[in-house]
Each structure stands twice: as C-alpha cells, then as structure tokens.
Motif scaffolding. Structure first.
Motif, PDB file in Angstrom:
ATOM      1  N   VAL A 202      73.489  73.616  26.179  1.00 21.13           N
ATOM      2  CA  VAL A 202      74.076  73.184  24.905  1.00 21.13           C
ATOM      3  C   VAL A 202      73.311  73.829  23.755  1.00 21.13           C
ATOM      4  O   VAL A 202      72.084  73.835  23.739  1.00 21.13           O
ATOM      5  N   VAL A 203      74.044  74.363  22.797  1.00 20.21           N
ATOM      6  CA  VAL A 203      73.446  74.952  21.600  1.00 20.21           C
ATOM      7  C   VAL A 203      73.887  74.156  20.383  1.00 20.21           C
ATOM      8  O   VAL A 203      75.087  73.933  20.182  1.00 20.21           O
ATOM      9  N   LEU A 204      72.936  73.693  19.585  1.00 22.43           N
ATOM     10  CA  LEU A 204      73.255  73.000  18.336  1.00 22.43           C
ATOM     11  C   LEU A 204      73.367  74.038  17.228  1.00 22.43           C
ATOM     12  O   LEU A 204      72.404  74.764  16.955  1.00 22.43           O
ATOM     13  N   VAL A 205      74.533  74.116  16.608  1.00 25.72           N
ATOM     14  CA  VAL A 205      74.787  75.100  15.557  1.00 25.72           C
ATOM     15  C   VAL A 205      75.030  74.372  14.242  1.00 25.72           C
ATOM     16  O   VAL A 205      75.816  73.422  14.195  1.00 25.72           O
ATOM     17  N   GLU A 206      74.353  74.809  13.195  1.00 22.62           N
ATOM     18  CA  GLU A 206      74.491  74.165  11.890  1.00 22.62           C
ATOM     19  C   GLU A 206      75.871  74.428  11.297  1.00 22.62           C
ATOM     20  O   GLU A 206      76.516  75.447  11.595  1.00 22.62           O
ATOM     21  N   ASN A 207      76.326  73.502  10.464  1.00 22.93           N
ATOM     22  CA  ASN A 207      77.619  73.656   9.790  1.00 22.93           C
ATOM     23  C   ASN A 207      77.660  74.955   8.990  1.00 22.93           C
ATOM     24  O   ASN A 207      76.706  75.303   8.289  1.00 22.93           O
ATOM     25  N   GLY A 208      78.760  75.667   9.123  1.00 21.52           N
ATOM     26  CA  GLY A 208      78.923  76.917   8.387  1.00 21.52           C
ATOM     27  C   GLY A 208      78.415  78.138   9.119  1.00 21.52           C
ATOM     28  O   GLY A 208      78.627  79.266   8.673  1.00 21.52           O
ATOM     29  N   LYS A 209      77.718  77.949  10.238  1.00 22.33           N
ATOM     30  CA  LYS A 209      77.159  79.085  10.974  1.00 22.33           C
ATOM     31  C   LYS A 209      77.796  79.266  12.352  1.00 22.33           C
ATOM     32  O   LYS A 209      77.365  80.114  13.119  1.00 22.33           O
ATOM     33  N   ASN A 210      78.809  78.458  12.634  1.00 22.58           N
ATOM     34  CA  ASN A 210      79.418  78.504  13.962  1.00 22.58           C
ATOM     35  C   ASN A 210      80.130  79.835  14.219  1.00 22.58           C
ATOM     36  O   ASN A 210      80.028  80.407  15.315  1.00 22.58           O
ATOM     37  N   GLU A 211      80.852  80.338  13.218  1.00 22.32           N
ATOM     38  CA  GLU A 211      81.603  81.588  13.401  1.00 22.32           C
ATOM     39  C   GLU A 211      80.661  82.757  13.699  1.00 22.32           C
ATOM     40  O   GLU A 211      80.927  83.572  14.606  1.00 22.32           O
ATOM     41  N   LYS A 212      79.553  82.824  12.973  1.00 24.02           N
ATOM     42  CA  LYS A 212      78.578  83.892  13.212  1.00 24.02           C
ATOM     43  C   LYS A 212      77.968  83.780  14.604  1.00 24.02           C
ATOM     44  O   LYS A 212      77.807  84.790  15.313  1.00 24.02           O
ATOM     45  N   PHE A 213      77.664  82.548  15.020  1.00 25.97           N
ATOM     46  CA  PHE A 213      77.078  82.367  16.343  1.00 25.97           C
ATOM     47  C   PHE A 213      78.079  82.736  17.439  1.00 25.97           C
ATOM     48  O   PHE A 213      77.710  83.355  18.441  1.00 25.97           O
ATOM     49  N   GLN A 214      79.336  82.362  17.265  1.00 22.74           N
ATOM     50  CA  GLN A 214      80.358  82.698  18.256  1.00 22.74           C
ATOM     51  C   GLN A 214      80.496  84.212  18.408  1.00 22.74           C
ATOM     52  O   GLN A 214      80.688  84.720  19.528  1.00 22.74           O
ATOM     53  N   LYS A 215      80.398  84.946  17.313  1.00 23.53           N
ATOM     54  CA  LYS A 215      80.445  86.408  17.387  1.00 23.53           C
ATOM     55  C   LYS A 215      79.252  86.940  18.184  1.00 23.53           C
ATOM     56  O   LYS A 215      79.393  87.885  18.976  1.00 23.53           O
ATOM     57  N   ASN A 216      78.084  86.341  17.958  1.00 23.60           N
ATOM     58  CA  ASN A 216      76.897  86.753  18.718  1.00 23.60           C
ATOM     59  C   ASN A 216      77.094  86.489  20.206  1.00 23.60           C
ATOM     60  O   ASN A 216      76.719  87.320  21.050  1.00 23.60           O
ATOM     61  N   VAL A 217      77.666  85.337  20.549  1.00 23.93           N
ATOM     62  CA  VAL A 217      77.878  84.986  21.952  1.00 23.93           C
ATOM     63  C   VAL A 217      78.814  85.987  22.622  1.00 23.93           C
ATOM     64  O   VAL A 217      78.581  86.423  23.756  1.00 23.93           O
ATOM     65  N   VAL A 218      79.893  86.363  21.921  1.00 28.10           N
ATOM     66  CA  VAL A 218      80.824  87.352  22.471  1.00 28.10           C
ATOM     67  C   VAL A 218      80.097  88.666  22.743  1.00 28.10           C
ATOM     68  O   VAL A 218      80.276  89.298  23.798  1.00 28.10           O
ATOM     69  N   ASN A 219      79.262  89.078  21.803  1.00 31.88           N
ATOM     70  CA  ASN A 219      78.501  90.319  21.968  1.00 31.88           C
ATOM     71  C   ASN A 219      77.508  90.198  23.129  1.00 31.88           C
ATOM     72  O   ASN A 219      77.389  91.115  23.954  1.00 31.88           O
ATOM     73  N   TRP A 220      76.799  89.067  23.219  1.00 32.79           N
ATOM     74  CA  TRP A 220      75.811  88.876  24.282  1.00 32.79           C
ATOM     75  C   TRP A 220      76.474  88.831  25.659  1.00 32.79           C
ATOM     76  O   TRP A 220      75.918  89.332  26.637  1.00 32.79           O
ATOM     77  N   ARG A 221      77.650  88.247  25.736  1.00 34.42           N
ATOM     78  CA  ARG A 221      78.355  88.201  27.014  1.00 34.42           C
ATOM     79  C   ARG A 221      78.793  89.594  27.444  1.00 34.42           C
ATOM     80  O   ARG A 221      78.803  89.918  28.639  1.00 34.42           O
ATOM     81  N   SER A 222      79.175  90.431  26.485  1.00 36.15           N
ATOM     82  CA  SER A 222      79.531  91.806  26.827  1.00 36.15           C
ATOM     83  C   SER A 222      78.311  92.572  27.330  1.00 36.15           C
ATOM     84  O   SER A 222      78.419  93.403  28.234  1.00 36.15           O
ATOM     85  N   VAL A 223      77.136  92.268  26.749  1.00 36.09           N
ATOM     86  CA  VAL A 223      75.894  92.878  27.235  1.00 36.09           C
ATOM     87  C   VAL A 223      75.620  92.425  28.663  1.00 36.09           C
ATOM     88  O   VAL A 223      75.212  93.215  29.520  1.00 36.09           O
ATOM     89  N   ASP A 224      75.852  91.140  28.944  1.00 29.80           N
ATOM     90  CA  ASP A 224      75.695  90.605  30.297  1.00 29.80           C
ATOM     91  C   ASP A 224      76.531  91.388  31.298  1.00 29.80           C
ATOM     92  O   ASP A 224      76.055  91.785  32.363  1.00 29.80           O
ATOM     93  N   ILE A 225      77.791  91.595  30.948  1.00 30.77           N
ATOM     94  CA  ILE A 225      78.714  92.288  31.857  1.00 30.77           C
ATOM     95  C   ILE A 225      78.236  93.716  32.113  1.00 30.77           C
ATOM     96  O   ILE A 225      78.243  94.198  33.249  1.00 30.77           O
ATOM     97  N   GLU A 226      77.788  94.373  31.048  1.00 33.14           N
ATOM     98  CA  GLU A 226      77.336  95.757  31.188  1.00 33.14           C
ATOM     99  C   GLU A 226      76.077  95.850  32.044  1.00 33.14           C
ATOM    100  O   GLU A 226      75.936  96.749  32.886  1.00 33.14           O
ATOM    101  N   LEU A 227      75.156  94.891  31.851  1.00 37.97           N
ATOM    102  CA  LEU A 227      73.926  94.888  32.649  1.00 37.97           C
ATOM    103  C   LEU A 227      74.221  94.671  34.128  1.00 37.97           C
ATOM    104  O   LEU A 227      73.619  95.299  34.998  1.00 37.97           O
TER     105      LEU A 227
END
Length: 273
Positions: A202-227
């Motif tokens: 579980v990740v606690l995300v502050e109000n107003g920062k959820n969209e930015k964090f979701q973009k990071n997660v999408v990018n990190w998951r793509s890195v996972d797949i590539e690795l």
C-alpha cells in the motif's frame, strides 16, 4: 500530535549534543535550544491536553495522513477474512518520521487494550552523533527489533530505507509506504518485502499528487517488464526460462576473466551490465 512527539525527540537530541559540546559558546546555544523546545512542549501539553493522553486525543490531534494510516492498519489487522497473522513494515523517508510514528502507535496501544498492533522501529545511522556511540546503540537495537519481529513478539516495524533491501523478512505480509516513493529503486525494493501469498503493498499518496505518482508507476512497471526480458534466471517472479534461453545466456562471447589472487571467475552470467 506528531509535532509534539517531534519536539520530545528534538529535546533528547539536544541533550545528547550538549554532552559533546567542545566550547562554552556552542554549549550555550544548545542550552537555549533546549529551553525553547521545553517551552513549546509545555504549551502544547497545556493547550491540547497531551499530557493526559488518550486514544481519542491522539487521533484528534494527529494529521490527516496519520489518521488514514491508523484506519488502514486497524482494517488490515482486524480483518476476520485474513488467515495469517499480520506482520507489517511501514517505510518512511526520515529517521525522525519513523520514531514519531512508532511512538504514536505505542501511545495509542497503551491507552487501548484492544489495539492489535505491537510496534517497533528500525533506522539507520545518525551522522550528527559520535560514530562509536551511534553505531553500537543503533546496531544493537536494530538487531533486537528484527529478532522480535521474526519471532512475532512485535507485528509492525516502522523503518527508514535501511530495511528496503539486504534483510530477509519473509514473514512480512503487509508493506505500507507512508512516504510516496520517488524512485524506481525505492518502489521495487520496498514492494519486494511483501513476497508471501496474499500479501499487500500500500502506498499513501498525498492529495493532488496521485496523478503524478500513477504516471511514475506506469513507467516503473514498464522498466520491470524490460528488465525481466533481459534477466534470464535472475528474477523470482517470472516464468521459468526454456533450456534454449538458458544455453544462450551461458554461451560466453569472450574468454572468462579469472582473478589472479582468489581464482574467482567473471563471465557474462555473473557480470554487472
């Protein structure tokens, strides 16, 4: 309430620094800091009634983020559908945050006999104190805290990044990122602490920062797949490679290097790329 606990922690820190003051001027500055901190503590105790702690007073005077954390933990630890005992790790960025959360959980439990969480904390080294003292105290405390967690004498550790990697805590089935991870490494290492079946991350995300964090997660998951495409036989959560893939990975395009002293062999399977 977190600010109140932080002031108490600062007071202890100032007292330790005062002991190792080498000049009269520096010692006078530290004493002034101690006096000011004590005034702030007394004012908070009087105006908020924090000297007479109760579970209700702790939550009432806590930040929205801490209130959400308590709600999350109580929901998980009291969930009758869970078959296994909960063993939780809470990751934070700062040593001070780890200690504040630990003391908040501990104080709440002392005032509520039905509170299911038995907390502890693990942090790294504080460079402001003399190394010999800090290394001994922190090292011994951390070792004891980890043993208690492994033996289920405690069920929740609040930790800085010191536990993100290198320590085997296979009994952990709940990982909470109190501070939103900012890097791929932090995201992956903390997530890897929750490896048992039906574990939660579980990740606690502050109000107003959820969209930015979701973009990071999408990018990190793509890195996972590539690795995973490139790391044959080196990940624990991918499908088993075929014999052809294994043989292709073992095929050395160059002569392995042998170190002259130890005789260790460096080839394309164990080299860092």
């Amino acid at each position: 309430y977190g600010g109140y606990l932080s002031l108490l922690s600062m007071l202890i820190q100032f007292e330790l620094i005062k002991r190792f003051s080498h000049t009269k001027t520096f010692k006078g500055v530290v004493k002034a800091c101690i006096t000011t901190t004590e005034l702030c503590i007394n004012k908070m105790e009087q105006e908020l009634g924090l000297s007479r702690q109760s579970s209700a007073a702790i939550l009432k005077n806590s930040s929205h983020k801490i209130q959400r954390l308590f709600k999350l933990l109580l929901g998980k630890f009291n969930d009758p559908a869970l078959e296994k005992d909960m063993q939780c790790l809470i990751f934070v960025e700062r040593r001070s945050t780890a200690k504040v959360l630990y003391h908040a959980l501990k104080a709440y439990g002392m005032n509520d006999p039905n509170f299911p969480i038995i907390p502890d904390f693990v942090v790294g080294i504080n460079n402001e104190l003399p190394e010999s003292i800090e290394v001994v105290v922190s090292g011994n405390y951390n070792s004891i805290a980890l043993e208690k967690f492994k033996n289920k004498e405690t069920n929740c550790i609040v930790s800085s990044s010191v536990l993100e990697e290198g320590i085997d805590l296979t009994m952990c089935n709940l990982v909470v990122m109190y501070d939103t991870p900012k890097t791929y490494r932090s995201y992956v290492q903390a997530r890897g602490r929750a490896r048992v079946d039906n574990s939660s991350y579980v990740v606690l995300v502050e109000n107003g920062k959820n969209e930015k964090f979701q973009k990071n997660v999408v990018n990190w998951r793509s890195v996972d797949i590539e690795l995973k495409k490139n790391l044959v036989c080196k990940t624990i959560d991918r499908e088993a490679p075929s014999l052809e893939e294994i043989e292709r990975e073992r095929d050395n395009p160059w002569e392995p290097f042998v170190t002259p002293i130890s005789g260790s062999v460096l080839n394309n399977c164990n080299a860092v790329r």
